[in-house]
Structures are given as C-alpha cells and as structure tokens.
Design a protein around this motif. Structure first.
Motif, PDB file in Angstrom:
ATOM      1  N   LEU A 121      36.085  33.215  44.186  1.00  0.00           N
ATOM      2  CA  LEU A 121      35.421  32.235  45.049  1.00  0.00           C
ATOM      3  C   LEU A 121      33.904  32.340  44.946  1.00  0.00           C
ATOM      4  O   LEU A 121      33.199  31.330  44.975  1.00  0.00           O
ATOM      5  CB  LEU A 121      35.879  32.419  46.497  1.00  0.00           C
ATOM      6  N   GLU A 122      33.398  33.571  44.794  1.00  0.00           N
ATOM      7  CA  GLU A 122      31.952  33.751  44.624  1.00  0.00           C
ATOM      8  C   GLU A 122      31.476  33.085  43.337  1.00  0.00           C
ATOM      9  O   GLU A 122      30.443  32.405  43.308  1.00  0.00           O
ATOM     10  CB  GLU A 122      31.612  35.242  44.614  1.00  0.00           C
ATOM     11  N   VAL A 123      32.243  33.250  42.264  1.00  0.00           N
ATOM     12  CA  VAL A 123      31.867  32.657  40.980  1.00  0.00           C
ATOM     13  C   VAL A 123      31.977  31.135  41.044  1.00  0.00           C
ATOM     14  O   VAL A 123      31.126  30.419  40.493  1.00  0.00           O
ATOM     15  CB  VAL A 123      32.727  33.228  39.838  1.00  0.00           C
ATOM     16  N   LEU A 124      32.997  30.627  41.702  1.00  0.00           N
ATOM     17  CA  LEU A 124      33.142  29.174  41.827  1.00  0.00           C
ATOM     18  C   LEU A 124      31.962  28.564  42.571  1.00  0.00           C
ATOM     19  O   LEU A 124      31.478  27.484  42.216  1.00  0.00           O
ATOM     20  CB  LEU A 124      34.459  28.825  42.529  1.00  0.00           C
ATOM     21  N   ASP A 125      31.485  29.243  43.593  1.00  0.00           N
ATOM     22  CA  ASP A 125      30.295  28.789  44.301  1.00  0.00           C
ATOM     23  C   ASP A 125      29.091  28.806  43.357  1.00  0.00           C
ATOM     24  O   ASP A 125      28.268  27.877  43.347  1.00  0.00           O
ATOM     25  CB  ASP A 125      30.042  29.679  45.517  1.00  0.00           C
ATOM     26  N   TYR A 126      29.009  29.830  42.540  1.00  0.00           N
ATOM     27  CA  TYR A 126      27.898  30.009  41.600  1.00  0.00           C
ATOM     28  C   TYR A 126      27.827  28.881  40.565  1.00  0.00           C
ATOM     29  O   TYR A 126      26.743  28.418  40.214  1.00  0.00           O
ATOM     30  CB  TYR A 126      28.078  31.357  40.902  1.00  0.00           C
ATOM     31  N   VAL A 127      28.997  28.420  40.094  1.00  0.00           N
ATOM     32  CA  VAL A 127      29.009  27.365  39.066  1.00  0.00           C
ATOM     33  C   VAL A 127      29.137  25.965  39.665  1.00  0.00           C
ATOM     34  O   VAL A 127      29.191  24.978  38.925  1.00  0.00           O
ATOM     35  CB  VAL A 127      30.139  27.588  38.037  1.00  0.00           C
ATOM     36  N   GLY A 128      29.204  25.865  40.987  1.00  0.00           N
ATOM     37  CA  GLY A 128      29.253  24.560  41.630  1.00  0.00           C
ATOM     38  C   GLY A 128      30.630  23.951  41.750  1.00  0.00           C
ATOM     39  O   GLY A 128      30.764  22.732  41.895  1.00  0.00           O
ATOM     40  N   LEU A 129      31.660  24.800  41.727  1.00  0.00           N
ATOM     41  CA  LEU A 129      33.032  24.301  41.867  1.00  0.00           C
ATOM     42  C   LEU A 129      33.702  24.795  43.158  1.00  0.00           C
ATOM     43  O   LEU A 129      34.918  24.724  43.273  1.00  0.00           O
ATOM     44  CB  LEU A 129      33.883  24.735  40.670  1.00  0.00           C
ATOM     45  N   ASP A 130      32.916  25.275  44.098  1.00  0.00           N
ATOM     46  CA  ASP A 130      33.503  25.836  45.322  1.00  0.00           C
ATOM     47  C   ASP A 130      34.314  24.803  46.095  1.00  0.00           C
ATOM     48  O   ASP A 130      35.323  25.138  46.712  1.00  0.00           O
ATOM     49  CB  ASP A 130      32.421  26.435  46.225  1.00  0.00           C
ATOM     50  N   GLY A 131      33.918  23.547  46.010  1.00  0.00           N
ATOM     51  CA  GLY A 131      34.659  22.509  46.720  1.00  0.00           C
ATOM     52  C   GLY A 131      35.979  22.146  46.065  1.00  0.00           C
ATOM     53  O   GLY A 131      36.765  21.381  46.636  1.00  0.00           O
ATOM     54  N   ARG A 132      36.250  22.681  44.884  1.00  0.00           N
ATOM     55  CA  ARG A 132      37.477  22.375  44.136  1.00  0.00           C
ATOM     56  C   ARG A 132      38.406  23.577  44.042  1.00  0.00           C
ATOM     57  O   ARG A 132      39.411  23.531  43.305  1.00  0.00           O
ATOM     58  CB  ARG A 132      37.117  21.911  42.727  1.00  0.00           C
ATOM     59  N   ALA A 133      38.139  24.619  44.792  1.00  0.00           N
ATOM     60  CA  ALA A 133      38.881  25.878  44.660  1.00  0.00           C
ATOM     61  C   ALA A 133      40.385  25.706  44.830  1.00  0.00           C
ATOM     62  O   ALA A 133      41.177  26.352  44.125  1.00  0.00           O
ATOM     63  CB  ALA A 133      38.360  26.905  45.662  1.00  0.00           C
TER      64      ALA A 133
END
Length: 244
Positions: A121-133
């Motif tokens: 989840l931290e990495v997804l936030d970093y690459v801008g995909l946190d809303g698609r987790a």
C-alpha cells in the motif's frame, strides 16, 4: 570503501544457434544514475536485460553485481540481492487485486502477509495507484498497468531497477507523469536502467546513454554526446535527425 560501480558486464555474448544477439558487451552501471539503453530494433537490448536479470545465462562473459559474480545465479536470487525489472508487455495477475499484485513483490522482503500488504500500500501511494488498490489488475488502463509493474518491482526493495519500455505508447501527458515517476524512483535511492525508443523522452531523462547496434556496443556518453555521434545517427537516429 563502496565502489561507485553497481553492476558491470564483462564480454557478455549471447548466441541463439547461428544468431549472435549480444557480442562481447562490456558496460558499467553507476550507483544512483538513470542510464538509457537505446538502439534500433534487434540491437540486443532486451537480450542484455534478460542476462542482467537472470532470465538467461549468457553464452560467455560474466556479470558482476556489487563486485559479486552473478553470471550463473537464478533470477529469484538476483531479486533478493537487489535487481528488479519490468517487462515490455506488462505481466499482471488480472484476477487478483492491485494490492495483491504488489504484495507478490513485497513478499521478497516480508514473509508476514500483514507487513507485505502494508508495504504494498505504501508503494501504491508512491506511484499514484493508491486509489486502485482494491480493483482487480484486469480493470486497470494500459498506463496504470505499467505503473503496477513498476510498483511490484519497487516493492522488492531493489538497488537496481530495469525498466523495459515503460514510457512507450503513452500520450504526452502520460509520458510526463511517467518521467516524473522515474525521477522519483531514483530519488528513492534506486539506480535505474531503461530501454526506450522515444528519444525526446530519453534524452531529457537519462544521465548517460549506452547504444547497442547489431548486438555490439556502439557508443556511450552523455545525451548531448550521443545525439551528435555520427555512428549513432547513421545506425539509429537517421538522416532526419542529422538535418534537425
């Protein structure tokens, strides 16, 4: 004292029957740089990526990572050492969630599922995909799938990240966002080597470029040097570039 050379290939040759895809390729990759690996189709770029990542063992030559000979080392072991890659055609698990896809990378460093999910989840936030987790990977757009590939690779906590055409086929605005992401990856302390064909992007982004042609090392240097190199213009960039 730590060497500034993270990885080097020494005389790497890869033969497929009578075809020589790489011929005596010796390059060095410096810590902290963004290095462009460029050249025409069939130049041997993907073959060299495969040799570095462990997908193929070269016919001859050697590969050293932080001074350790990894030539015969399996890909999974190289990943644990700190080498990660993406693929030209994204390889996601489309029925799994985006977070679960990234967790696969996170499990390299985290055997506990809770910690692996937190890292993902931290990495997804970093690459801008946190809303698609929680979306399935199959629901992502092509640019989002490329980001997912990068996220999964970053989740392995690499020292060296090999990016295979992650910016190809994007719109100008998508490409700008992709360039920003590559710079963020380097700011995270990760050395980046990228294969790209869009020269306008590559020359703005890389610190140094290596040009392959017909499996051999043709030239290397700064972007400014490369675009003025007559051998590179003849083999790759073309007369149109010379006129420009």
């Amino acid at each position: 004292m730590t060497s500034d050379i993270l990885l080097e290939t020494r005389g790497v040759t890869q033969r497929f029957g009578g075809l020589v895809a790489n011929s005596d390729v010796s390059i060095s990759i410096k810590r902290g740089e963004i290095l462009g690996l460029i050249g025409p189709n069939g130049a041997g770029k993907s073959t060299l990526f495969a040799a570095i990542s462990g997908a193929r063992v070269p016919t001859s030559g050697s590969i050293l990572f932080e001074g350790v000979d990894i030539t015969q080392m399996p890909a999974a072991e190289r990943c644990r050492l700190g080498i990660a890659r993406t693929f030209q055609v994204p390889r996601s698990f489309d029925s799994m969630s985006v977070a679960e896809n990234v967790m696969i990378g996170a499990f390299v460093r985290n055997s506990n599922a809770t910690r692996a999910r937190a890292a993902a989840l931290e990495v997804l936030d970093y690459v801008g995909l946190d809303g698609r987790a929680d979306a399935t990977a199959g629901q992502l757009t092509p640019p989002e799938k490329r980001r997912l590939e990068v996220a999964r690779a970053i989740a392995t906590e690499p020292k060296l990240l090999l990016l295979d055409e992650v910016l190809t086929g994007l719109t100008p605005s998508e490409a700008r966002l992709g360039m920003d992401l590559v710079r963020k990856v380097r700011a995270r302390g990760i050395t980046v080597v990228m294969v790209e064909h869009v020269m306008e992007i590559v020359m703005q982004l890389v610190d140094r470029a290596i040009v392959l042609n017909l499996g051999k090392l043709l030239a290397e240097g700064s972007p400014a040097d490369i675009v003025r190199n007559e051998d590179v213009i003849t083999a790759y960039l073309g007369d149109r570039h010379r006129a420009a």
